[in-house]
Design a protein around this motif. Structure first.
Motif, short mmCIF file in Angstrom:
data_model
loop_
_atom_site.label_atom_id
_atom_site.label_comp_id
_atom_site.label_asym_id
_atom_site.label_seq_id
_atom_site.Cartn_x
_atom_site.Cartn_y
_atom_site.Cartn_z
N LEU A 77 30.89 28.32 37.14
CA LEU A 77 31.15 29.58 36.70
C LEU A 77 32.39 29.64 37.54
CD1 LEU A 77 32.58 32.24 34.48
CD2 LEU A 77 30.56 33.16 36.56
N ASP A 78 33.94 29.06 37.42
CA ASP A 78 35.29 29.91 37.30
C ASP A 78 35.74 30.23 37.44
OD1 ASP A 78 36.78 27.47 35.82
OD2 ASP A 78 35.88 26.20 37.05
N ARG A 79 37.35 30.81 37.72
CA ARG A 79 39.21 31.26 36.97
C ARG A 79 39.20 30.89 35.48
NH1 ARG A 79 41.01 34.59 41.17
NH2 ARG A 79 40.98 33.87 43.14
N GLU A 80 38.59 29.59 34.78
CA GLU A 80 39.02 28.99 33.59
C GLU A 80 37.87 28.95 32.18
OE1 GLU A 80 42.55 28.22 32.83
OE2 GLU A 80 42.22 28.53 34.79
N ALA A 81 36.66 28.78 33.20
CA ALA A 81 35.42 28.31 32.00
C ALA A 81 34.34 28.44 32.32
CB ALA A 81 35.73 26.89 31.59
N GLU A 85 33.83 40.05 37.15
CA GLU A 85 34.84 39.92 37.62
C GLU A 85 35.98 39.50 36.98
OE1 GLU A 85 35.13 39.99 42.17
OE2 GLU A 85 33.48 41.70 42.27
N LEU A 86 35.28 37.77 36.76
CA LEU A 86 36.56 37.17 35.64
C LEU A 86 36.41 37.21 34.40
CD1 LEU A 86 35.28 33.51 36.76
CD2 LEU A 86 37.59 34.48 37.86
N LEU A 87 35.55 38.61 33.99
CA LEU A 87 36.78 38.74 32.46
C LEU A 87 37.66 40.42 32.73
CD1 LEU A 87 32.49 38.27 30.50
CD2 LEU A 87 34.80 37.30 30.82
N ALA A 88 37.34 40.48 33.53
CA ALA A 88 37.68 41.84 33.77
C ALA A 88 39.54 41.14 34.38
CB ALA A 88 37.24 42.53 34.76
N ALA A 89 39.22 40.61 35.11
CA ALA A 89 40.48 39.81 34.92
C ALA A 89 41.59 39.25 33.71
CB ALA A 89 40.70 38.22 35.87
N GLN A 90 40.13 39.32 33.46
CA GLN A 90 40.95 38.19 31.67
C GLN A 90 41.84 39.49 30.58
OE1 GLN A 90 41.22 34.12 30.22
NE2 GLN A 90 40.38 34.24 32.68
N ASP A 91 41.10 40.39 30.61
CA ASP A 91 41.38 41.80 30.06
C ASP A 91 42.84 42.18 30.57
OD1 ASP A 91 39.33 40.78 28.58
OD2 ASP A 91 38.40 42.28 28.69
N GLY A 92 42.81 42.21 32.01
CA GLY A 92 44.06 42.44 32.41
C GLY A 92 45.53 42.06 32.95
N PRO A 96 33.55 36.16 45.73
CA PRO A 96 34.08 34.61 45.66
C PRO A 96 34.30 34.27 44.25
CG PRO A 96 32.39 33.61 46.69
CD PRO A 96 32.53 35.52 46.97
N LEU A 97 35.59 33.90 43.53
CA LEU A 97 35.63 34.06 41.99
C LEU A 97 34.98 32.67 41.68
CD1 LEU A 97 38.46 36.33 41.14
CD2 LEU A 97 35.99 36.89 41.09
N PHE A 98 33.98 32.34 41.99
CA PHE A 98 33.82 31.09 41.48
C PHE A 98 31.83 31.32 41.55
CE2 PHE A 98 33.65 26.63 41.47
CZ PHE A 98 32.56 26.03 41.82
N TYR A 99 30.79 30.24 40.97
CA TYR A 99 29.81 30.56 41.48
C TYR A 99 28.84 28.55 40.16
CZ TYR A 99 24.64 31.13 39.61
OH TYR A 99 23.63 31.33 39.83
N ASP A 100 28.34 28.39 41.29
CA ASP A 100 27.95 27.45 40.51
C ASP A 100 26.15 26.78 41.35
OD1 ASP A 100 26.97 24.34 40.10
OD2 ASP A 100 28.23 23.81 40.64
N ASP A 101 25.17 26.90 40.51
CA ASP A 101 23.50 26.40 40.34
C ASP A 101 22.98 25.66 40.52
OD1 ASP A 101 23.04 26.95 38.52
OD2 ASP A 101 22.53 28.85 38.70
N VAL A 141 30.24 37.97 39.49
CA VAL A 141 31.78 36.30 39.50
C VAL A 141 32.26 36.70 37.59
CG1 VAL A 141 31.93 34.87 38.96
CG2 VAL A 141 31.17 35.82 41.50
N LEU A 142 30.93 37.20 36.70
CA LEU A 142 30.82 36.70 34.60
C LEU A 142 31.98 38.36 34.52
CD1 LEU A 142 31.37 35.44 32.43
CD2 LEU A 142 28.76 36.35 32.66
#
Length: 113
Positions: A14-18, A106-113, A4-9, A103-104
């Motif tokens: 961390l999510d798809r936007e910020a 994967e999200l940064l790689a998706a931003q570049d792609g 899942p592309l979400f993290y919260d502790d 998660v970080l």
């Protein structure tokens, strides 16, 4: 099964936007919201045993800034972010560092792609 592309502790979200670092700003304790598009990279390192581990809020070296985290002495991993136009570098100590880094990345790689 994909990650899942979400993290919260509770401290870090961390999510798809910020990436949101809660209780970041001193002395107000307000959050810092960093759009993912502004994150150029990150570095994962062990949390120092003396200075960094017991720094509950702020900076020990003036190179990075850590949000308020009273459980930091129990943690072992430091993630320092390279954020465009920001100095000192925002840093954090995730409760589940392996999950956060996956998660970080994967999200940064998706931003570049």
């Amino acid at each position: 099964m994909s990650t899942p592309l979400f993290y919260d502790d509770g401290q870090i979200q961390l999510d798809r936007e910020a990436l949101t670092l809660r209780r970041y700003h001193f002395p107000s304790g307000t959050s810092k919201v960093i759009p993912l598009r502004d994150i150029r990279g990150y570095r994962v390192s062990p949390l120092g045993y003396l200075l960094q581990r017991f720094r509950i809020w702020g900076s020990t070296d003036l190179q990075r800034w850590l949000p308020l985290d009273v459980s930091r002495p129990l943690k072992s991993t430091l993630v320092t972010l390279d954020v465009e136009g920001t100095f000192p570098h925002p840093a954090c100590t995730p409760a589940r560092p392996d999950e956060f880094v996956v998660v970080l990345a994967e999200l940064l790689a998706a931003q570049d792609g």
